[in-house]
Design an enzyme around this catalytic site. Structure first.
Site, PDB file in Angstrom:
ATOM      1  N   GLU A  24      33.696  48.406  38.180  1.00  0.00           N
ATOM      2  CA  GLU A  24      33.695  46.937  38.133  1.00  0.00           C
ATOM      3  C   GLU A  24      32.359  46.392  37.659  1.00  0.00           C
ATOM      4  O   GLU A  24      32.317  45.417  36.923  1.00  0.00           O
ATOM      5  CB  GLU A  24      33.945  46.364  39.539  1.00  0.00           C
ATOM      6  CG  GLU A  24      35.356  46.509  40.023  1.00  0.00           C
ATOM      7  CD  GLU A  24      35.561  45.819  41.360  1.00  0.00           C
ATOM      8  OE1 GLU A  24      36.472  45.003  41.452  1.00  0.00           O
ATOM      9  OE2 GLU A  24      34.805  46.110  42.315  1.00  0.00           O
ATOM     10  N   TRP A  40      40.266  30.850  34.738  1.00  0.00           N
ATOM     11  CA  TRP A  40      40.600  32.242  34.454  1.00  0.00           C
ATOM     12  C   TRP A  40      41.947  32.154  33.745  1.00  0.00           C
ATOM     13  O   TRP A  40      42.953  31.812  34.354  1.00  0.00           O
ATOM     14  CB  TRP A  40      40.707  33.040  35.753  1.00  0.00           C
ATOM     15  CG  TRP A  40      40.805  34.526  35.560  1.00  0.00           C
ATOM     16  CD1 TRP A  40      39.772  35.405  35.386  1.00  0.00           C
ATOM     17  CD2 TRP A  40      42.004  35.309  35.544  1.00  0.00           C
ATOM     18  NE1 TRP A  40      40.260  36.679  35.254  1.00  0.00           N
ATOM     19  CE2 TRP A  40      41.618  36.653  35.350  1.00  0.00           C
ATOM     20  CE3 TRP A  40      43.371  35.018  35.653  1.00  0.00           C
ATOM     21  CZ2 TRP A  40      42.541  37.698  35.281  1.00  0.00           C
ATOM     22  CZ3 TRP A  40      44.284  36.051  35.585  1.00  0.00           C
ATOM     23  CH2 TRP A  40      43.872  37.373  35.399  1.00  0.00           C
ATOM     24  N   ASN A  65      45.580  25.137  39.266  1.00  0.00           N
ATOM     25  CA  ASN A  65      45.419  26.552  39.582  1.00  0.00           C
ATOM     26  C   ASN A  65      46.810  27.105  39.848  1.00  0.00           C
ATOM     27  O   ASN A  65      47.501  26.629  40.741  1.00  0.00           O
ATOM     28  CB  ASN A  65      44.528  26.692  40.832  1.00  0.00           C
ATOM     29  CG  ASN A  65      44.162  28.132  41.114  1.00  0.00           C
ATOM     30  OD1 ASN A  65      44.550  29.033  40.378  1.00  0.00           O
ATOM     31  ND2 ASN A  65      43.406  28.333  42.171  1.00  0.00           N
ATOM     32  N   GLY A  66      47.253  28.063  39.044  1.00  0.00           N
ATOM     33  CA  GLY A  66      48.593  28.626  39.225  1.00  0.00           C
ATOM     34  C   GLY A  66      49.286  28.742  37.882  1.00  0.00           C
ATOM     35  O   GLY A  66      48.650  28.697  36.831  1.00  0.00           O
ATOM     36  N   HIS A  75      43.735  71.562  40.265  1.00  0.00           N
ATOM     37  CA  HIS A  75      45.130  71.423  39.824  1.00  0.00           C
ATOM     38  C   HIS A  75      45.235  70.695  38.494  1.00  0.00           C
ATOM     39  O   HIS A  75      46.304  70.210  38.130  1.00  0.00           O
ATOM     40  CB  HIS A  75      45.944  70.709  40.909  1.00  0.00           C
ATOM     41  CG  HIS A  75      45.921  71.446  42.218  1.00  0.00           C
ATOM     42  ND1 HIS A  75      46.595  72.628  42.395  1.00  0.00           N
ATOM     43  CD2 HIS A  75      45.258  71.212  43.370  1.00  0.00           C
ATOM     44  CE1 HIS A  75      46.370  73.078  43.621  1.00  0.00           C
ATOM     45  NE2 HIS A  75      45.553  72.229  44.230  1.00  0.00           N
ATOM     46  N   LYS A  93      37.927  36.578  41.446  1.00  0.00           N
ATOM     47  CA  LYS A  93      37.719  36.887  42.862  1.00  0.00           C
ATOM     48  C   LYS A  93      39.040  36.974  43.621  1.00  0.00           C
ATOM     49  O   LYS A  93      39.234  37.878  44.418  1.00  0.00           O
ATOM     50  CB  LYS A  93      36.814  35.816  43.478  1.00  0.00           C
ATOM     51  CG  LYS A  93      36.425  36.079  44.910  1.00  0.00           C
ATOM     52  CD  LYS A  93      35.396  37.169  45.015  1.00  0.00           C
ATOM     53  CE  LYS A  93      34.960  37.444  46.432  1.00  0.00           C
ATOM     54  NZ  LYS A  93      34.398  38.807  46.549  1.00  0.00           N
ATOM     55  N   LYS A 134      33.343  50.443  42.513  1.00  0.00           N
ATOM     56  CA  LYS A 134      32.108  49.655  42.386  1.00  0.00           C
ATOM     57  C   LYS A 134      31.429  49.957  41.045  1.00  0.00           C
ATOM     58  O   LYS A 134      30.931  49.064  40.374  1.00  0.00           O
ATOM     59  CB  LYS A 134      31.122  49.951  43.530  1.00  0.00           C
ATOM     60  CG  LYS A 134      31.553  49.521  44.919  1.00  0.00           C
ATOM     61  CD  LYS A 134      31.958  48.074  45.055  1.00  0.00           C
ATOM     62  CE  LYS A 134      33.440  47.922  45.075  1.00  0.00           C
ATOM     63  NZ  LYS A 134      34.005  46.644  45.423  1.00  0.00           N
ATOM     64  N   ARG A 181      35.476  32.352  40.692  1.00  0.00           N
ATOM     65  CA  ARG A 181      36.929  32.224  40.700  1.00  0.00           C
ATOM     66  C   ARG A 181      37.520  32.232  39.296  1.00  0.00           C
ATOM     67  O   ARG A 181      38.738  32.210  39.129  1.00  0.00           O
ATOM     68  CB  ARG A 181      37.338  30.932  41.420  1.00  0.00           C
ATOM     69  CG  ARG A 181      36.868  30.869  42.854  1.00  0.00           C
ATOM     70  CD  ARG A 181      37.392  29.635  43.519  1.00  0.00           C
ATOM     71  NE  ARG A 181      38.832  29.674  43.649  1.00  0.00           N
ATOM     72  CZ  ARG A 181      39.488  30.238  44.646  1.00  0.00           C
ATOM     73  NH1 ARG A 181      38.818  30.788  45.621  1.00  0.00           N
ATOM     74  NH2 ARG A 181      40.802  30.236  44.677  1.00  0.00           N
ATOM     75  N   GLU A 196      36.421  53.926  46.581  1.00  0.00           N
ATOM     76  CA  GLU A 196      35.677  52.667  46.619  1.00  0.00           C
ATOM     77  C   GLU A 196      34.361  52.779  45.838  1.00  0.00           C
ATOM     78  O   GLU A 196      33.991  51.865  45.094  1.00  0.00           O
ATOM     79  CB  GLU A 196      35.421  52.272  48.089  1.00  0.00           C
ATOM     80  CG  GLU A 196      34.606  51.018  48.297  1.00  0.00           C
ATOM     81  CD  GLU A 196      35.171  49.756  47.636  1.00  0.00           C
ATOM     82  OE1 GLU A 196      36.293  49.783  47.135  1.00  0.00           O
ATOM     83  OE2 GLU A 196      34.440  48.753  47.589  1.00  0.00           O
ATOM     84  N   CYS A 205      41.267  30.080  39.759  1.00  0.00           N
ATOM     85  CA  CYS A 205      40.436  29.100  39.056  1.00  0.00           C
ATOM     86  C   CYS A 205      39.644  28.334  40.104  1.00  0.00           C
ATOM     87  O   CYS A 205      40.051  28.252  41.250  1.00  0.00           O
ATOM     88  CB  CYS A 205      41.297  28.111  38.283  1.00  0.00           C
ATOM     89  SG  CYS A 205      42.268  28.917  37.015  1.00  0.00           S
TER      90      CYS A 205
HETATM   91  C1  AGP Z   1      36.978  44.311  44.802  1.00  0.00           C
HETATM   92  O1  AGP Z   1      35.693  44.610  44.385  1.00  0.00           O
HETATM   93  C2  AGP Z   1      37.887  43.921  43.721  1.00  0.00           C
HETATM   94  N1  AGP Z   1      37.401  42.854  42.918  1.00  0.00           N
HETATM   95  C3  AGP Z   1      39.372  43.874  44.000  1.00  0.00           C
HETATM   96  O2  AGP Z   1      39.817  45.188  43.963  1.00  0.00           O
HETATM   97  C4  AGP Z   1      39.847  43.213  45.306  1.00  0.00           C
HETATM   98  O3  AGP Z   1      39.494  44.016  46.382  1.00  0.00           O
HETATM   99  C5  AGP Z   1      41.383  43.023  45.264  1.00  0.00           C
HETATM  100  O4  AGP Z   1      41.715  42.197  44.198  1.00  0.00           O
HETATM  101  C6  AGP Z   1      41.928  42.472  46.549  1.00  0.00           C
HETATM  102  O5  AGP Z   1      41.380  41.230  46.842  1.00  0.00           O
HETATM  103  P1  AGP Z   1      41.518  40.589  48.277  1.00  0.00           P
HETATM  104  O6  AGP Z   1      40.693  41.391  49.208  1.00  0.00           O
HETATM  105  O7  AGP Z   1      40.996  39.201  48.106  1.00  0.00           O
HETATM  106  O8  AGP Z   1      42.954  40.605  48.647  1.00  0.00           O
END
Ligand code: AGP
Length: 587
Positions: free
Chosen positions: A472, A72, A98-99, A488, A582, A469, A29, A465, A2
């Site tokens: 997401e 969040w 936050n938590g 397979h 984030k 992208k 956040r 990766e 948050c």
């Molecule tokens: C990355 O695009 C993602 N949003 C997510 O996978 C991220 O890499 C993961 O949550 C780890 O985050 P961090 O690097 O802050 O530990």
């Protein structure tokens, strides 16, 4: 998870508007809801709503002290009532959090029995009423510290108190930072919220509390209640780092920033990298760990090390425990995280530490929990990454791992030269011709529901990766496989015109990957090559720079760009993908 932002002594007497602006910088956040509270004549007034903060404005009255939040959701659905801040029964105490308060049910039952009235389903509201209860017999500082000690779980709280006109915050597990401006003081979960006003900061440690008042900022130890010496630091971050700088979104700005942030990794961490390389050469076991994008970085690190003839393991942090028993005091655990706050990564690191490992973190954010847990920190210096989707932090971490692998292979200087060359080549690569090709490809793929990707060796983690992208940013199902896995089982998924990306380099497995491409093509798949060479197997080719083992950087950047343009085309918000935050600070 948050965003928290508060100000003391707003110069324009418009603290609510200032907090709202700062919160917009923290929206990455959490963006389920937002809310601001301000001290007005007789009580604290609150304005809170579900939805993104975006262009929001507030009609809260003028004032110099305010506190706000972007959420969040964890406990309680996404409703106006559940949005933070939460008030006590008399509207004199406002709390944001936050938590997760793990014992909130029992606390809430006790407070209801004592006559407190609840307006939300959140664990946070319990905190406001608990402070109210303790404030009856104690001063505000004691009431808040005692309340905080009663909460179970990892939490950061910030409290706005009507009577004392102070903001008081406590930290255990979730990030908090204080900004020290000219006669103005700020509290936030991340620096971009107040970077416009100051870069002089203090990151709270677990167990720290701060009291912000017109007299300044005081630091306390929550357990003893005693005042501590506050030692601020000045960050080299600039205002532009937290602004879009003419770009429509942070994501595209940060993709372009990689042209500088990747080569920048050659001028930092040198001493530490060489020291760690010596340790590894002397026989230390190496484990890379992280989550999501960072776990793909970890996996790539394992391939980089293999190229230098050194064995390394890569274990996603959320699958770390079964393997932690093999860790001893001759193990180096490299924890990769842009935020340094990812709960799963922190759990893995704490376990590794318990077993005697030396912890090396590869982090982008500053002042994080992971930084504090680490024996050595390799900061990757990419500056604030505002888009939720990681790009420049990832590539700077990847570059750092590459440099480490080269140092282990006694080739550190060559590694630096290659990364500097990479920076130059990428600068030429990201030109309008490339962008047009990616935009055209995005237009072609806009209505697809499924895509597949294959890659081998270094291009396997690259395809993981690349696919993330796409998923997401555009919400298209993009599934990556190791090229060798295809026959397979996966090949059943290929139908006429199914888009299949083939990520490749000019390496020893190029022909094998092209054979896999041919197998897909024979089943009607549409082959999109992301590679530095042409091939009859490719129906479409986005040609990337031919840079040996560093070719994957260009290949991945194409995935970042494609995800961005697909997301924009499909009406998604590329900076704030749905359901994501984030920093994932919960298990
Ligand atoms: C990355 O695009 C993602 N949003 C997510 O996978 C991220 O890499 C993961 O949550 C780890 O985050 P961090 O690097 O802050 O530990």
């Amino acid at each position: 998870m948050c965003g928290i932002f508060g100000i003391i002594n707003d110069k324009n007497n418009q603290a609510a508007a200032t907090v709202l602006e700062g919160l917009k910088k923290l929206e990455y956040r959490g963006y389920d809801s937002w809310g601001v509270s301000i001290i007005s004549d007789n009580e604290i007034k609150v304005d809170k709503h579900i939805g993104k903060i975006g262009e929001a404005q507030t009609n809260l009255p003028p004032g110099t002290i305010a506190l706000g939040h972007t959420r969040w959701a964890t406990h309680g659905g996404v409703t106006d009532n559940n949005a933070h801040p939460h008030l006590d029964c008399d509207n004199k105490i406002s709390v944001i959090h936050n938590g997760i308060v793990e014992n909130y049910h029992e606390l809430k039952d006790m407070l209801i029995k004592n006559g407190h009235k609840f307006k939300s389903e959140t664990d946070t509201e319990v905190i406001a009423h608990l402070i109210e209860e303790k404030y009856k017999s104690k001063n505000i500082k004691e009431a808040i510290f005692e309340t905080f000690k009663t909460l179970r779980g990892s939490n950061a709280i910030a409290v706005l108190d009507y009577h004392s006109k102070m903001i008081i915050a406590c930290r255990n597990g979730s990030p908090l930072v204080v900004g020290l401006g000219k006669d103005q003081y700020f509290l936030a979960s991340d620096v971009p919220a107040f970077l416009k006003a100051t870069n002089e900061v203090y990151f709270l440690n677990d167990g720290d509390a701060v009291i912000l008042s017109n007299d300044g900022v005081k630091l306390f130890d929550i357990e003893s209640g005693k005042e501590q010496v506050l030692k601020p630091q000045v960050l080299d971050w600039k205002l532009e780092d937290a602004e879009k700088g003419g770009y429509p979104h942070f994501l595209i700005k940060e993709i372009y920033e990689q042209l500088k942030t990747i080569p920048k990794t050659t001028s930092i961490n040198g001493k530490e990298i060489l020291r760690l390389a010596e340790k590894i050469k002397s026989g230390y076991k190496v484990i890379f760990t992280g989550c999501g994008t960072a776990s793909f970085c970890a996996l790539t690190g394992k391939y980089f090390f293999a190229l230098q003839g050194i064995e390394a393991q890569s274990i996603p942090s959320y699958e770390f425990m079964p393997f932690s028993k093999f860790i001893d005091n001759k193990t180096l655990v490299f924890a990769i995280s842009q935020s340094g706050e990812t709960a799963d990564t922190l759990i893995a690191v704490k376990e590794a530490k318990k077993r005697g490992a030396e912890i090396v973190s590869i982090i982008n954010a500053r002042g994080s929990t992971l930084e504090r847990l680490s024996d050595t920190v390799l900061t990757v210096g990419a500056g604030p990454e505002i888009a939720v989707v990681s790009t420049k932090a990832f590539s700077a971490q990847l570059s750092t791992l590459y440099l480490l692998s080269m140092a282990v292979g006694n080739n550190y200087d060559e590694g630096k030269d290659k990364i500097n060359l990479l920076g130059k080549v990428l600068t030429n690569f990201l030109n309008p011709v490339l962008i047009n090709r990616v935009v055209d490809l995005a237009k072609n793929l806009m209505d697809e529901e499924h895509m597949y990707l294959i890659g081998k060796h270094l291009n396997y983690p690259a395809s993981l990766e690349f696919a993330l992208k796409i998923k997401e940013t555009s919400y298209i199902h993009a599934e990556p496989f190791a090229a060798g896995e295809l026959k397979h089982g996966v090949i059943t998924l290929i139908q006429k015109n199914t888009p299949c990306f083939v990520l490749a380099s000019n390496d020893e497995v190029k022909d094998e990957v092209l054979s896999s491409a041919a197998e897909i093509k024979a089943r009607g798949g549409q082959i999109i090559g992301i590679a530095p060479f042409e091939s009859k197997e490719f129906d479409i080719l986005i040609k990337t720079p031919d840079l040996g083992e560093l070719t994957i950087f260009g290949n991945i950047i194409v995935g970042q760009l494609l995800g961005y343009y697909l997301g924009v085309g499909r009406g998604a918000d590329p900076d704030k993908p749905r359901n994501l935050a984030k920093s994932v600070t919960v298990k």
